[in-house]
Design a protein around this motif. Structure first.
Motif, mmCIF file in Angstrom:
data_model
loop_
_atom_site.group_PDB
_atom_site.id
_atom_site.type_symbol
_atom_site.label_atom_id
_atom_site.label_comp_id
_atom_site.label_asym_id
_atom_site.label_seq_id
_atom_site.Cartn_x
_atom_site.Cartn_y
_atom_site.Cartn_z
ATOM 1 N N THR A 108 0.841 -1.185 0.000
ATOM 2 C CA THR A 108 0.000 0.000 0.000
ATOM 3 C C THR A 108 0.882 1.242 0.000
ATOM 4 O OG1 THR A 108 -1.699 -1.154 1.257
ATOM 5 C CG2 THR A 108 -1.812 1.243 1.222
ATOM 6 N N VAL A 109 0.642 2.127 -0.975
ATOM 7 C CA VAL A 109 1.447 3.331 -1.108
ATOM 8 C C VAL A 109 0.530 4.534 -1.105
ATOM 9 C CG1 VAL A 109 3.007 4.612 -2.630
ATOM 10 C CG2 VAL A 109 3.230 2.140 -2.424
ATOM 11 N N ASP A 110 0.950 5.584 -0.424
ATOM 12 C CA ASP A 110 0.216 6.842 -0.415
ATOM 13 C C ASP A 110 -0.114 7.241 -1.855
ATOM 14 O OD1 ASP A 110 -0.588 9.484 -0.320
ATOM 15 O OD2 ASP A 110 0.929 10.103 1.114
ATOM 16 N N ALA A 111 -1.381 7.527 -2.115
ATOM 17 C CA ALA A 111 -1.837 7.810 -3.478
ATOM 18 C C ALA A 111 -1.197 9.053 -4.080
ATOM 19 C CB ALA A 111 -3.362 7.963 -3.487
ATOM 20 N N THR A 112 -0.627 9.892 -3.237
ATOM 21 C CA THR A 112 0.002 11.111 -3.762
ATOM 22 C C THR A 112 1.427 10.860 -4.244
ATOM 23 O OG1 THR A 112 0.876 11.785 -1.585
ATOM 24 C CG2 THR A 112 -1.359 12.524 -2.187
ATOM 25 N N ARG A 113 1.981 9.711 -3.917
ATOM 26 C CA ARG A 113 3.362 9.404 -4.293
ATOM 27 C C ARG A 113 3.423 8.770 -5.682
ATOM 28 N NH1 ARG A 113 6.061 6.397 0.791
ATOM 29 N NH2 ARG A 113 7.999 7.131 -0.137
ATOM 30 N N ILE A 114 4.541 8.989 -6.368
ATOM 31 C CA ILE A 114 4.753 8.416 -7.704
ATOM 32 C C ILE A 114 5.193 6.964 -7.531
ATOM 33 C CG2 ILE A 114 6.037 8.586 -9.864
ATOM 34 C CD1 ILE A 114 6.508 11.555 -9.182
ATOM 35 N N ARG A 115 4.429 6.057 -8.070
ATOM 36 C CA ARG A 115 4.704 4.625 -7.931
ATOM 37 C C ARG A 115 5.628 4.182 -9.061
ATOM 38 N NH1 ARG A 115 0.707 1.956 -9.177
ATOM 39 N NH2 ARG A 115 0.787 0.186 -7.748
#
Length: 210
Positions: free
Chosen positions: A2-9
């Motif tokens: 799970t990654v913060d949606a604001t971060r570039i994946r």
């Protein structure tokens, strides 16, 4: 993961673990990015991209099995919106043009600094294209030179493997005069002194890939 949606994946595809570790370490210093997956070859890169749908993928060109160009071609066709950064040790105007035509959004060399890589990821995520200055310079230096045709490349690939003109003619089912004519055109286009020089120039510029 799970990654913060604001971060570039970001997905990283490179067959050298040390190189991948270095890129991961660089990206982890950026608060607006996160590495969501890694791949050790082109085939795995395709699978991981389909699974993860990253915002940006960093892809090496020279990988075993399915190489980077093949992976980029597959992903570019399947995901036209894909943002793919080539990160490689190899320049070469023909190689760069092919990667960009297959769907790459940026082209960087592995000599790029951490800040240059992070800036490219942000730029590509924002919809911009990025080509390393030294790579752009090489493209410009060959801007007026003609590209080799598929028929000329078929001859030059056989020259590169040591075949004689007669044997090349037999393999391609053409006359020996046709082979000689194509070689003459190849050497003119590349500015080569002889057939060996032509092979070297073509290899350096990336004509044999893809």
């Amino acid at each position: 993961m799970t990654v913060d949606a604001t971060r570039i994946r970001v997905l990283i595809a490179d067959d050298h673990p040390i190189m991948r570790d270095g890129i991961v370490a660089a990206i982890e210093t950026a608060p607006d990015m996160a590495v969501v997956g890694q791949a050790a070859d082109g085939a795995e890169a395709i699978v991981r991209y389909r699974e993860l749908r990253p915002d940006v993928a960093l892809v090496d060109l020279q990988m075993p099995g399915v190489d980077g160009l093949q992976a980029i071609s597959t992903l570019g066709a399947e995901f036209p919106e894909a943002r793919i950064i080539v990160l490689t040790s190899y320049p070469g105007d023909a190689r760069v043009k092919r990667a960009l035509s297959f769907g790459a959004t940026a082209y960087l060399l592995k000599t790029a600094s951490r800040d240059e890589i992070l800036a490219a990821i942000r730029s590509v995520r924002g919809g911009r294209r990025v080509v390393a200055a030294e790579v752009a310079g090489e493209i410009a230096s060959h801007a007026w030179s003609e590209m080799l045709s598929d028929r000329e490349l078929s001859v030059l690939r056989l020259v590169a493997t040591g075949h004689t003109n007669k044997r090349i003619a037999d393999i391609l089912c053409v006359s020996e005069d046709t082979v000689k004519a194509r070689l003459k055109n190849i050497m003119t286009k590349l500015g080569a002194l002889d057939r060996t020089h032509a092979v070297t120039l073509a290899r350096n510029r990336g004509f044999f890939e893809g």
